[in-house]
Write an enzyme that holds these catalytic residues in place. Sequence first.
Site, PDB file in Angstrom:
ATOM      1  N   LYS A  55      36.637  39.029  70.265  1.00 19.54           N
ATOM      2  CA  LYS A  55      37.074  38.573  71.590  1.00 19.54           C
ATOM      3  C   LYS A  55      36.185  37.475  72.165  1.00 19.54           C
ATOM      4  O   LYS A  55      36.647  36.668  72.987  1.00 19.54           O
ATOM      5  CB  LYS A  55      37.080  39.765  72.557  1.00 19.54           C
ATOM      6  CG  LYS A  55      38.178  40.783  72.283  1.00 19.54           C
ATOM      7  CD  LYS A  55      39.507  40.309  72.831  1.00 19.54           C
ATOM      8  CE  LYS A  55      40.575  41.398  72.737  1.00 19.54           C
ATOM      9  NZ  LYS A  55      41.865  40.918  73.258  1.00 19.54           N
ATOM     10  N   SER A 306      38.044  43.996  63.402  1.00 23.91           N
ATOM     11  CA  SER A 306      38.035  43.214  64.634  1.00 23.91           C
ATOM     12  C   SER A 306      36.877  43.484  65.575  1.00 23.91           C
ATOM     13  O   SER A 306      36.486  42.596  66.326  1.00 23.91           O
ATOM     14  CB  SER A 306      39.354  43.429  65.369  1.00 23.91           C
ATOM     15  OG  SER A 306      39.592  44.804  65.543  1.00 23.91           O
TER      16      SER A 306
END
Lengths: 324, 324
Positions: A55, A306
């Site tokens: 992110k 991720s």
Amino acid sequence: MPETPVCYEDVALAARRLQGVAHLTPVMSSRTLDERSGNRVLLKCENFQRAGAFKFRGAYNALASQLEAAQTRGVVTHSSGNHAQALALAGRLLQVPVTVVMPQDAPAVKAAATRGYGAEIVLYDPAREQREVISGRLKEERGLLLIPPFDDPHVIAGQGTAAMELVDQANGLDVVLAPCGGGGLLSGTALAVRRLNPHARILGVEPEGANNGQRAFRSGRLEVVEHPQTMADGLKPRSLGTHTLAVIRACVDDMLTVSEEQIRSSLAFLWERMKLVVEPSGAVALAPVLHGLLGCKGKRVGVILSGGNADIGAVADWLRAPSA
Amino acid sequence: MPETPVCYEDVALAARRLQGVAHLTPVMSSRTLDERSGNRVLLKCENFQRAGAFKFRGAYNALASQLEAAQTRGVVTHSSGNHAQALALAGRLLQVPVTVVMPQDAPAVKAAATRGYGAEIVLYDPAREQREVISGRLKEERGLLLIPPFDDPHVIAGQGTAAMELVDQANGLDVVLAPCGGGGLLSGTALAVRRLNPHARILGVEPEGANNGQRAFRSGRLEVVEHPQTMADGLKPRSLGTHTLAVIRACVDDMLTVSEEQIRSSLAFLWERMKLVVEPSGAVALAPVLHGLLGCKGKRVGVILSGGNADIGAVADWLRAPSA
């Protein structure tokens, strides 16, 4: 290829902005994993990214691409997860004031981490209010720029830099898998891989209980899962956005789903065998590889892990619970 | 430097034997860690080594350096921990039959892992028998070669290859820290670093409740801690061996101890911030760096994270328990 709201050149630009700022995260592999899968499997370790997840790439790129406006006006987002921490860190690095709208019942540790990076937190009561309404009001009242968690061209472009690196580190790939929540990471991944390895299969992966992306991919319009059911809390957005849907329809080959038990055993493999702290969402794209859902052998398979912002106690409890 | 039972050339030979067999494990770093310590800190991630710990290096080197005898006669060791798994894996790779003597109450998962690599397990009742007696008897009766877990020149030489790599990966170091249980890793580390970076400070680190090495370093003779008290179960040998004591006295600069709470917070840092699954023993050498016990600033500091074979549930429980 149909036109998309964001393209490979945006990803390449983002990579330049992130150079020396984001970590070039390592790619890891495992003989056991290769043997079990029958493929050469390369794991892109975004759990080692700054603020603990991919992110950071999108958040930083969004601020850096509109820096003057962001610095002058400040920015706002609604998120209780990794995007909030990532934006707070990016704001600190770029002298951008960051406001984050979080539900009152968000884990204290997440609020503390976000505040630790210097962001202002505005709490709301999720039983009475909607987060988009709050952030919209702050945007109006204070003139803040809204930086959405996924449905934004700058954010998508930033997320694509992870796959750009992976293709390079792996010396080319035949198959790439990325998890799909709101679709930011998957969209960026697809843009990068479609250009750099045009013949690679690009697969999005979702938990069975949060398969809004698969349904939208098939129907061609936004599909909502009202109450997503999964341990992979990073993949709980109720639907894709218009930008991510457009890119996913244009560039992704297929959307797979995996069961909670498949996610759990993939997470166990990462923690126990590979010694990697990965959050449940981060293990989702590995599940098809470990559980024989790929239908190929002898290929070079890239998987994006991720993030690593796991609640260690909760993961440990899940791993030792008897299988459902 | 006084003569030692094993020297740098043995480490260099071991490195050649391990080339392409052991993983060249990565070195990781963290801005937060550097800021907190005031030094540049480089972590050698032996948690990513084959079989999950540095132990594979010594075990493989011990078999490879006496291969014909090992293959003909078979080998035996007593260990319920990482050495057993490492030796079992090395034996499988080198076609050496491996027998491991383990207490009846060893964790089932450890016995299963060792058996999974193809070793024969001989259980004993730790209340009635001593493991050295059992392995000694097997050695006599079956003609097996004994491969001790640490007090052996081949084992020590193999363990030293981790630090050899680290010095190279780090482009030189001013300070090196390794945990000390029986002293195999610390001895090998000291031999490698003393030669490659002669002016570096070499520090061994022990839990306060298992400080037999520090006491032996000071007195110059073997010292026994009858009942070691620590969560770092890999550091529970009751004393050094004659070989490891000789090397440590000759090459190590000082022996530090750290509290259980310092180990716990170092472990939390590794799991929560660095996303690394490290076992409690593996976090011990980081504790002096995180807790300001080094007394230096601006130096290049190498730390060996020795292994990652953690009981995830037990670590999670420890991390969430209120501080003592």
